[in-house]
Every structure is written in C-alpha cells, then in structure tokens.
Design an enzyme around this catalytic site. Structure first.
Site, PDB file in Angstrom:
ATOM      1  N   ASP A 211       1.839   5.332  -0.033  1.00 59.13           N
ATOM      2  CA  ASP A 211       1.386   6.585   0.576  1.00 59.13           C
ATOM      3  C   ASP A 211       1.618   7.707  -0.422  1.00 59.13           C
ATOM      4  O   ASP A 211       2.565   8.481  -0.317  1.00 59.13           O
ATOM      5  CB  ASP A 211       2.161   6.836   1.874  1.00 59.13           C
ATOM      6  CG  ASP A 211       1.511   7.922   2.723  1.00 59.13           C
ATOM      7  OD1 ASP A 211       0.381   8.342   2.381  1.00 59.13           O
ATOM      8  OD2 ASP A 211       2.127   8.346   3.714  1.00 59.13           O
TER       9      ASP A 211
ATOM     10  N   LYS B  20       0.860  -1.183   0.000  1.00 59.53           N
ATOM     11  CA  LYS B  20       0.000   0.000   0.000  1.00 59.53           C
ATOM     12  C   LYS B  20       0.898   1.234   0.000  1.00 59.53           C
ATOM     13  O   LYS B  20       1.732   1.410   0.890  1.00 59.53           O
ATOM     14  CB  LYS B  20      -0.911   0.011   1.228  1.00 59.53           C
ATOM     15  CG  LYS B  20      -1.939   1.123   1.194  1.00 59.53           C
ATOM     16  CD  LYS B  20      -2.846   1.086   2.418  1.00 59.53           C
ATOM     17  CE  LYS B  20      -3.985   2.074   2.266  1.00 59.53           C
ATOM     18  NZ  LYS B  20      -3.526   3.449   1.990  1.00 59.53           N
TER      19      LYS B  20
ATOM     20  N   GLU C 188       3.434   1.855   4.526  1.00 58.95           N
ATOM     21  CA  GLU C 188       2.087   2.224   4.978  1.00 58.95           C
ATOM     22  C   GLU C 188       1.197   1.011   5.218  1.00 58.95           C
ATOM     23  O   GLU C 188       0.371   1.014   6.120  1.00 58.95           O
ATOM     24  CB  GLU C 188       1.421   3.160   3.967  1.00 58.95           C
ATOM     25  CG  GLU C 188       0.124   3.730   4.512  1.00 58.95           C
ATOM     26  CD  GLU C 188      -0.674   4.523   3.492  1.00 58.95           C
ATOM     27  OE1 GLU C 188      -1.658   5.155   3.894  1.00 58.95           O
ATOM     28  OE2 GLU C 188      -0.317   4.487   2.307  1.00 58.95           O
TER      29      GLU C 188
END
Length: 326
Positions: A32, A30, A177
């Site tokens: 950011d 994931k 993240e």
C-alpha cells in the site's frame, strides 16, 4: 548512459490461479504505497518516476544513496515506496504526507526526518547495456536477487513460488493489503494491465449506521449519490466516511425511498462532520459495507456498499470503532 523510460506493467484484479496451476505462479505481497520506476544511470545519481511518469526524486531524499550501490552499472528497477507504521506495516496515510513534495525539496527533507520511507524492489527491467523486458519473470527476478539490493531505506522482499492459498492467508492474518500473483513465464509488458499479473485486495466488511446522505448528480439526480456512515464509539455515533459505490439501480432507488422517510434536520453524528450539502436522517438504517482498511482516525478507506441489514437495529449492530482508534 541514456536509460529507456519504461512505464510500469500493471496487474489485473482477480482471484487466485487454479490449484492445478499454482506452481506456475509467484506470489508477492501487495504493498500500500506509491509505485515507482527507479533509474540508476551509473553516475551515482538516481531518478524516481511515478506511475504517471512524473519525476518525484526530490520527494524522497533518503533514497539518493541508492544511486551508488551498483557502481557504474546502469539499471532500471520497478518497486514501491512505503511509509511504515509502528508495527512495520505500510500506511498510505503516513505516505501521503511525503507525496507531492517533489517540487519542495526543503520541506521534503524536513518531512523525511519525521516520516522516513522504505523502497521495496520487485523487478529488474534493464541492467548494464541489456534490456530485460523480454525475459521471463523468473529470470528477471533471479537477476534482481543476485544484485542483493538491501540498504537502510530499500530492500528486495522474497517472492513465494506456489502455495498461493497460504500466501493469501498470511497477508490477511497480518493485516496486509493483499497479494500479487505473477506468472513465472511472463514477460514485462510496459504500460499494460496484463492478465499475467493478478492482484487480490484483502477487503473487510462491517456494519454501519446510516446518518445521512449526499444528493447524486447527472444521471443520479434525485437519488442518493452517497450515504454517510457511522459507527459507535464511547457512546456516540461517529462519522466514518461516505459510501458511494456498490448499488444496483434498483437498490439505490429503494434506498432513496428509505432515506426520505427518515429525514431530519438534526445531525446524528457526534462530532458533526464537515460534509457540504449533507442531508441528515434518523439513524435507524443499518447496512454492511466492504472496505480495505482504516485511517488512524478510524475512517474507512475505499468503502463500497454490500447490503442493507433490515435484520439489525442500530443498537444491535456490532459496528464499533476499534478502541485504539477512538
């Protein structure tokens, strides 16, 4: 050719799939950054649209050469624009200095020289004359990897099939993240927050000292809308941000009572933060908060309240700002 405008598919917050289903999922880091839909008409140009649909192409001039990499073959791709720190990790604070410059191309070019961005690509939605939305993730991903899109400012990171626990642990160990879990048989659902994609955000928790509060509004009138949190640094109580979520109604009411009993006219933070309408308190209450990461100035990003720590006095709290952020 005229490419279809496709709003991005969104992930639903959740947890890792059950171990028995692990092999049915792919796992991606994931990021950011800023989500972008990338349109390559096949005429050498590139169009970048934000999640809102806004044209943000001019904000990222270093991505213009991407328009030529597929020659005359049109395509629509899904990805994320990142700004990387000195350790190669996405830093949203750095990226913020690049966002919002879509209507200021001269400033965008100047900023690009100081804070370059990198585009990570993770899905292929249209190629040539064919839409790919109805294909399963594995086939879309396979076609994307066949394009070998790797350049000075863009790349196609690898997705891991299975081994979700290992993938999540790796993101935590590297300070990333979080993780996005994508079902291998999932179609691309434009604009839908789907259970076929699950996002897991890595959150940290630390103790903070309460040094003040902001009054609530509306239904929270008479109650704290947020507490002002601090942590120790070089012998001072440094302000690290406001925390306004995470309480039940009963917890917020009890906190209001404790804050009223601790009120003072003296700000306990050094330096005094520029927080309008702040009410100061004697810094004797310790709480635990959850947050995603810190800014380079040591401020907590996306903090939420976990619990009071009546078992800790401020002097006993292990709430210290990391030395490299002081």
């Amino acid at each position: 050719m005229e490419l279809p405008l496709i709003p991005p598919m969104l992930a639903t917050p959740g947890t890792l799939p059950p171990a028995a289903q692990d092999a049915r999922w792919a796992y991606e880091t994931k990021q950011d950054g800023q989500r972008v839909m990338v349109y390559l008409p096949g005429d050498g140009s590139v169009l970048l649209r934000a999640r809102s649909g806004q044209d943000i192409t001019a904000a990222y001039p270093e991505l213009r050469p991407l328009g030529t990499v597929l020659g005359t073959t049109p395509a629509v791709l899904d990805g994320e624009v990142l700004a990387l720190d000195a350790d190669g990790r996405a830093d949203f604070q750095l990226l913020q200095s690049r966002m919002g410059l879509a209507h200021a191309p001269v400033r965008a070019a100047e900023r690009a020289a100081r804070v370059p961005v990198h585009l990570v690509l993770f899905d292929l939605l249209h190629l040539g004359s064919r839409p790919l939305l109805s294909l399963p993730y594995t086939r879309r991903r396979g076609r994307l990897e066949e394009l070998e899109l790797a350049g000075p400012a863009w790349s196609t990171p690898t997705a891991l099939v299975g081994h979700g626990e290992r993938a999540l642990l790796a993101t935590r160990e590297h300070g990333l993240e979080g993780l996005v879990c994508k079902r291998l048989d999932s179609m691309y659902e434009p604009g839908v927050r789907s259970r076929a994609w699950i996002k897991i955000r890595n959150m940290r928790s630390e103790d903070v000292v309460i040094g003040g509060w902001l009054p609530g509004r509306g239904r929270l009138t008479g109650l704290p809308g947020a507490v002002l949190a601090g942590q120790r640094a070089a012998g001072r109580l440094r302000y690290v941000g406001g925390v306004g979520t995470g309480w039940s109604e009963a917890e917020r009411t009890e906190l209001a009572r404790l804050l009223r009993a601790a009120r003072t006219d003296v700000c306990p933070f050094d330096p005094v933060p520029a927080v309008p309408d702040a009410h100061w308190v004697v810094p004797r209450l310790v709480g635990e908060v959850r947050f995603s990461t810190r800014t380079r100035e040591g401020m907590l990003r996306q903090p939420s309240w976990l619990r009071l720590r009546p078992d800790l006095a401020p002097a006993e709290s292990a709430a210290d700002i990391p030395d490299d952020l002081v």
